[in-house]
Design a protein around this motif. Structure first.
Motif, PDB file in Angstrom:
ATOM      1  N   ARG A 213       0.813  -1.218   0.000  1.00 51.19           N
ATOM      2  CA  ARG A 213       0.000   0.000   0.000  1.00 51.19           C
ATOM      3  C   ARG A 213       0.850   1.273   0.000  1.00 51.19           C
ATOM      4  NH1 ARG A 213      -4.401  -2.428   4.259  1.00 51.19           N
ATOM      5  NH2 ARG A 213      -5.913  -3.183   2.713  1.00 51.19           N
TER       6      ARG A 213
ATOM      7  N   GLU B  15      -4.472   2.043  -2.939  1.00 49.62           N
ATOM      8  CA  GLU B  15      -5.806   1.478  -3.147  1.00 49.62           C
ATOM      9  C   GLU B  15      -5.843  -0.043  -3.014  1.00 49.62           C
ATOM     10  OE1 GLU B  15      -3.720   0.952  -7.042  1.00 49.62           O
ATOM     11  OE2 GLU B  15      -3.716   2.401  -5.384  1.00 49.62           O
TER      12      GLU B  15
ATOM     13  N   THR C 120      -6.198  -3.761  -1.904  1.00 51.26           N
ATOM     14  CA  THR C 120      -6.963  -4.432  -0.848  1.00 51.26           C
ATOM     15  C   THR C 120      -6.477  -5.848  -0.583  1.00 51.26           C
ATOM     16  OG1 THR C 120      -8.602  -5.197  -2.465  1.00 51.26           O
ATOM     17  CG2 THR C 120      -9.032  -3.088  -1.358  1.00 51.26           C
ATOM     18  N   ASP C 121      -5.599  -6.355  -1.455  1.00 51.01           N
ATOM     19  CA  ASP C 121      -5.070  -7.708  -1.288  1.00 51.01           C
ATOM     20  C   ASP C 121      -3.746  -7.792  -2.030  1.00 51.01           C
ATOM     21  OD1 ASP C 121      -4.850 -10.323  -0.482  1.00 51.01           O
ATOM     22  OD2 ASP C 121      -6.778 -10.969  -1.299  1.00 51.01           O
TER      23      ASP C 121
END
Length: 644
Positions: A302, A307, A309-310
């Protein structure tokens, strides 16, 4: 008994025609001998049970010699015609082996042997032989035996097709020179810019491993990993379905609920359902560690992509390396400068020689006459006696086996033939990643096991002949020596002659602990894939792979990939890939017997060599381990390591 010889195998002069003839003649000569000995056993069986077993042992030895020729040279010989001839030998071996297993007359001779008066080894040979006959279906009706024969012959053809599709499908991407940012200088120098202004990066290990670890260009990494995870697709998707179908029918004809039940019967684990239980147990043990370390990776990702998320398997190796460098003070590019290939190879020989009391004597190529100029050959001596010969085939080339494994050239039998093993890997010719050093130690452990256990009267106990879910344990334990500062200091030096600092090795150890939880979960995903495909029929292997990955791996599926098609262990290990982790549990327990401050303690090392490695398959693996440890093995050492 065969004529007594303890000289190495006489390989042909290095020409393709000579090799083609030799592979053919060696294979057929040994098959003819096996058939003749079996014919003698059936027509004029000796009156003494021990002599019956010895005659059977001679036949099995000849069959083993032919099998080694077929399996090895189909994977490593540089000439395609020789590889194809070796494949034909392997097919002939499988056909004869199947015929023998279904031969009711032969079975009657061996079943009539009286076990009274046999020593422990001979009794074990008899018991295991009769078990093999039962598992082959010798007691079934004629129609069932005929179908089992067909399935066996079909299985070897499918196995060869599966392997050939992987060997022959080297994929690549082409990238702009600026997309090599982050790659080591020596790697960049070995990858010149083409006439089109682009650089080719292949899916072979010397490219894929460093590129997915160091390349800063996320799209290029993803492109290469995607290519790597689609090797042999779609061809092997069909082959796998056929392999699974053959195995399902084979197991059903023998009365087993699944192939996993059939396969597990002769392993430490005992039954198929125990595999699923083991997978779930390791998954539970590793989940907390896996989720913790994955969260660290995602947090670091990140910083570059707020942005996100995984994080998936295309990004994980790169960000794991960044975490180790930035947070754990380990720079893999600095580390690799201490591991030039030639020094690592010699260091490995010195370390294992000292540990096990072995001497590795280089054999000139004009004497060894190997199949490729890069193969290095050594005679192995113990207490002044030559006990084996090894061949190290460690670099990639077209048409060669793409992973890392030990192959038999000859299985050793006391006063009959010398143990010879071949280590087949695909390492860089320059600097190695430390992970590759660990892999080399691991695979060399199989070679040591093969040679040390090659001094036995019975060929079925020779070499790495233990239960298949113990096979990896000795090699996994030898990896520990590749992590010890004092051990590495004996050979790990950079271009300036500086020895790898002890504090760097300790930092490497700490950094290696990072990710062990999610690595365990990844291994359980592979194990679940291996088990599930053999238990539950599915029309869409990739769809089922996605389901299993979501359940067992902490990383998401990478769109457009079909890793099952180049997961070679689905062939060799079939439903039993769990064995890697099962073996690791035992390896951690065995290593607890060593003093971490004196890994070369001759008393402990000698006991391990003599009580475990040198025994081959003479006793059950659990008994070997208990003899060495003085107690049954437990999960305790593994659980403690995972929780550290």
């Amino acid at each position: 008994m065969p004529s007594v010889t303890t000289t190495p195998t006489s390989l042909p002069l290095p020409s393709d025609d000579a090799w083609l003839d030799w592979v053919t003649e060696r294979g057929q000569e040994q098959l003819v001998r096996a058939r003749a000995l079996v014919g003698e056993l059936k027509s004029e069986p000796p009156s003494e049970g021990l002599e019956v077993l010895r005659l059977w042992n001679d036949a099995q030895l000849a069959l083993s010699n032919a099998a080694s020729v077929g399996s090895l040279f189909a994977e490593v010989h540089p000439d395609k015609a020789v590889r194809e001839r070796a494949e034909k030998v392997a097919q002939d071996v499988q056909k004869l082996d199947t015929d023998l297993g279904l031969d009711t007359e032969l079975y009657a001779v061996l079943a009539a042997v009286d076990s009274n008066g046999l020593d422990a080894d001979a009794s074990r040979v008899l018991e295991r032989t009769l078990r093999d006959f039962r598992r082959s279906g010798v007691d079934r009706d004629e129609a069932t035996r005929a179908r089992l024969r067909e399935l066996s012959e079909r299985a070897v053809l499918l196995s060869q097709e599966f392997s050939k599709n992987i060997r022959g499908d080297v994929r690549s991407i082409r990238v702009r020179p600026e997309q090599l940012a982050g790659m080591p200088d020596d790697w960049v120098a070995a990858h010149p810019v083409g006439d089109d202004g682009l650089v080719a990066v292949t899916t072979d290990y010397p490219d894929i491993v460093p590129f997915r670890t160091f390349a800063r260009d996320a799209q290029a990494r993803r492109d290469l990993v995607t290519q790597f995870l689609t090797i042999a697709w779609p061809a092997n998707d069909r082959v796998l379905q056929d392999i699974f179908a053959v195995r399902r029918e084979h197991a059903a004809l023998l009365g087993y609920a699944s192939w996993a039940d059939y396969d597990a019967e002769v392993k430490m684990i005992g039954k198929g359902s125990a595999i699923a239980e083991f997978i779930d147990r390791i998954t539970e043990l590793s989940t907390a560690s896996a989720e913790r370390d994955k969260a660290v990776l995602l947090e670091r990702l990140r910083q570059d992509r707020p942005e996100a998320t995984d994080i998936d398997g295309a990004a994980a190796p790169y960000y794991a390396e960044l975490v180790r460098k930035e947070q754990l003070a380990v720079d893999a590019q600095r580390v690799r400068t201490y591991f030039p290939f030639e020094a690592v190879r010699q260091g490995l020989l010195d370390v294992t020689g000292r540990l096990f009391g072995l001497e590795w004597v280089p054999v000139p190529r004009e004497e060894a006459r190997t199949w490729h100029e890069e193969v290095a050959t050594y005679d192995v001596s113990f207490e002044g006696e030559r006990i084996g010969r090894i061949h190290l085939d460690l670099h990639p080339r077209d048409g060669k086996y793409k992973h890392a494994a030990q192959f038999d050239l000859v299985r050793g039998v006391t006063d009959v033939q010398l143990a010879e093993g071949v280590l087949v890997c695909n390492f860089n010719r320059g600097l190695l990643e430390h992970d590759e050093v660990v892999t080399l130690f691991h695979e060399f452990g199989h070679l040591v096991h093969h040679v040390l256990a090659g001094r036995t009267e019975w060929v079925r106990f020779s070499g790495v002949a233990t239960e298949w879910d113990f096979v990896e344990a000795p090699s996994q334990m030898l990896e520990e020596w590749a992590w010890d500062p004092e051990v590495l200091a004996t050979f790990a030096r950079n271009a300036d002659g500086e020895t790898i600092p002890a504090d760097l090795v300790e930092a490497m150890r700490r950094a290696d602990d990072f990710g062990k939880g999610y690595d365990a979960r990844t291994q359980m995903f592979y194990a679940a894939l291996s088990y599930d495909f053999h238990v539950n029929e599915t029309d869409d292997l990739t769809a089922r792979l996605r389901e299993l990955m979501a359940r067992y791996s902490v990383f998401p599926y990478l769109e457009g990939t079909h890793m099952q098609c180049h997961f070679g262990h689905l062939d060799g290990y079939s439903s039993a890939y769990y064995t890697y982790m099962w073996s690791l549990v035992i390896a951690k327990d065995m290593f607890s017997a060593f003093d971490r401050h004196d890994l070369f303690d001759p008393e402990v090392a000698g006991a391990y060599r003599d009580k475990v490695l040198s025994q081959g398959g003479r006793r059950d693996a659990a008994d070997l381990v208990e003899d060495f440890l003085g107690r049954p093995y437990t999960f305790d050492a593994y659980a403690a390591w995972l929780a550290e």
